[in-house]
Scaffold this motif. Structure first.
Motif, PDB file in Angstrom:
ATOM      1  N   VAL A 208       0.845  -1.205   0.000  1.00 50.49           N
ATOM      2  CA  VAL A 208       0.000   0.000   0.000  1.00 50.49           C
ATOM      3  C   VAL A 208       0.877   1.250   0.000  1.00 50.49           C
ATOM      4  O   VAL A 208       0.622   2.194  -0.751  1.00 50.49           O
ATOM      5  N   GLU A 209       1.906   1.250   0.824  1.00 49.70           N
ATOM      6  CA  GLU A 209       2.805   2.413   0.880  1.00 49.70           C
ATOM      7  C   GLU A 209       3.530   2.603  -0.455  1.00 49.70           C
ATOM      8  O   GLU A 209       3.661   3.733  -0.939  1.00 49.70           O
TER       9      GLU A 209
ATOM     10  N   GLY B 175       1.544   9.263  -5.887  1.00 48.19           N
ATOM     11  CA  GLY B 175       1.787  10.618  -5.394  1.00 48.19           C
ATOM     12  C   GLY B 175       1.021  10.870  -4.115  1.00 48.19           C
ATOM     13  O   GLY B 175      -0.126  10.454  -3.962  1.00 48.19           O
ATOM     14  N   GLU B 176       1.667  11.540  -3.206  1.00 50.01           N
ATOM     15  CA  GLU B 176       1.095  11.790  -1.882  1.00 50.01           C
ATOM     16  C   GLU B 176      -0.160  12.651  -1.932  1.00 50.01           C
ATOM     17  O   GLU B 176      -1.017  12.551  -1.081  1.00 50.01           O
TER      18      GLU B 176
ATOM     19  N   GLU C 279      -8.567   1.696   5.966  1.00 51.75           N
ATOM     20  CA  GLU C 279      -7.510   2.700   6.010  1.00 51.75           C
ATOM     21  C   GLU C 279      -6.142   2.094   5.718  1.00 51.75           C
ATOM     22  O   GLU C 279      -5.338   2.673   4.988  1.00 51.75           O
ATOM     23  N   ARG C 280      -5.887   0.920   6.244  1.00 54.00           N
ATOM     24  CA  ARG C 280      -4.601   0.266   5.988  1.00 54.00           C
ATOM     25  C   ARG C 280      -4.451  -0.101   4.528  1.00 54.00           C
ATOM     26  O   ARG C 280      -3.342  -0.163   4.003  1.00 54.00           O
ATOM     27  N   ALA C 281      -5.578  -0.353   3.857  1.00 53.30           N
ATOM     28  CA  ALA C 281      -5.546  -0.702   2.437  1.00 53.30           C
ATOM     29  C   ALA C 281      -5.455   0.529   1.547  1.00 53.30           C
ATOM     30  O   ALA C 281      -5.408   0.410   0.331  1.00 53.30           O
ATOM     31  N   GLY C 282      -5.428   1.716   2.153  1.00 58.58           N
ATOM     32  CA  GLY C 282      -5.254   2.936   1.393  1.00 58.58           C
ATOM     33  C   GLY C 282      -6.515   3.741   1.187  1.00 58.58           C
ATOM     34  O   GLY C 282      -6.493   4.772   0.532  1.00 58.58           O
ATOM     35  N   GLY C 283      -7.621   3.278   1.749  1.00 61.43           N
ATOM     36  CA  GLY C 283      -8.882   4.003   1.596  1.00 61.43           C
ATOM     37  C   GLY C 283      -9.226   4.783   2.840  1.00 61.43           C
ATOM     38  O   GLY C 283      -8.463   4.843   3.795  1.00 61.43           O
TER      39      GLY C 283
END
Length: 120
Positions: free
Chosen positions: A64-65, A72-73, A101-105
């Motif tokens: 994910v990171e 892009g941030e 949230e950990r998955a990027g959402g």
């Protein structure tokens, strides 16, 4: 409820061991793996499963990171609404918002997920 289960278990022969779980976040879920392993006499297997799960979660966190950096941030995170029940409407709680949230959402209807529970 737990009191009812314990009352009924007390009447059984042999009496079963009651293990009550109420995980509120992902760390609690992982701790429950170890707790259940101890309760059923499979502590070694539970430790192995726990270690495997921790590594899998870390691999997802790394991916994910990596993806976040590629995109892009400044890019907006996908908004996800997790609904556990539709009538009455019940927004997912406990560890589900944390997973999103950990998955990027982001889960705008129940951000954080640390307190547990959902919203109706």
């Amino acid at each position: 409820d737990l009191q009812t289960v314990e009352r009924l278990a007390a009447k059984m022969t042999p009496r079963p061991k009651v293990v009550s779980l109420n995980p509120l976040n992902l760390d609690d879920v992982l701790a429950n793996v170890l707790q259940l392993g101890e309760a059923v006499g499979m502590a070694e297997e539970a430790r192995a499963a726990h270690a495997s799960l921790v590594e899998r979660i870390a691999a997802v966190d790394r991916r994910v990171e990596q993806r976040r950096r590629q995109l892009g941030e400044g890019r907006r995170r996908p908004r996800v609404a997790f609904i556990e029940w539709s009538d009455p409407l019940y927004v997912g709680g406990h560890w589900t918002p944390q997973l999103i949230e950990r998955a990027g959402g982001e889960h705008p209807l129940n951000a954080g997920g640390e307190s547990g529970g959902g919203k109706s």
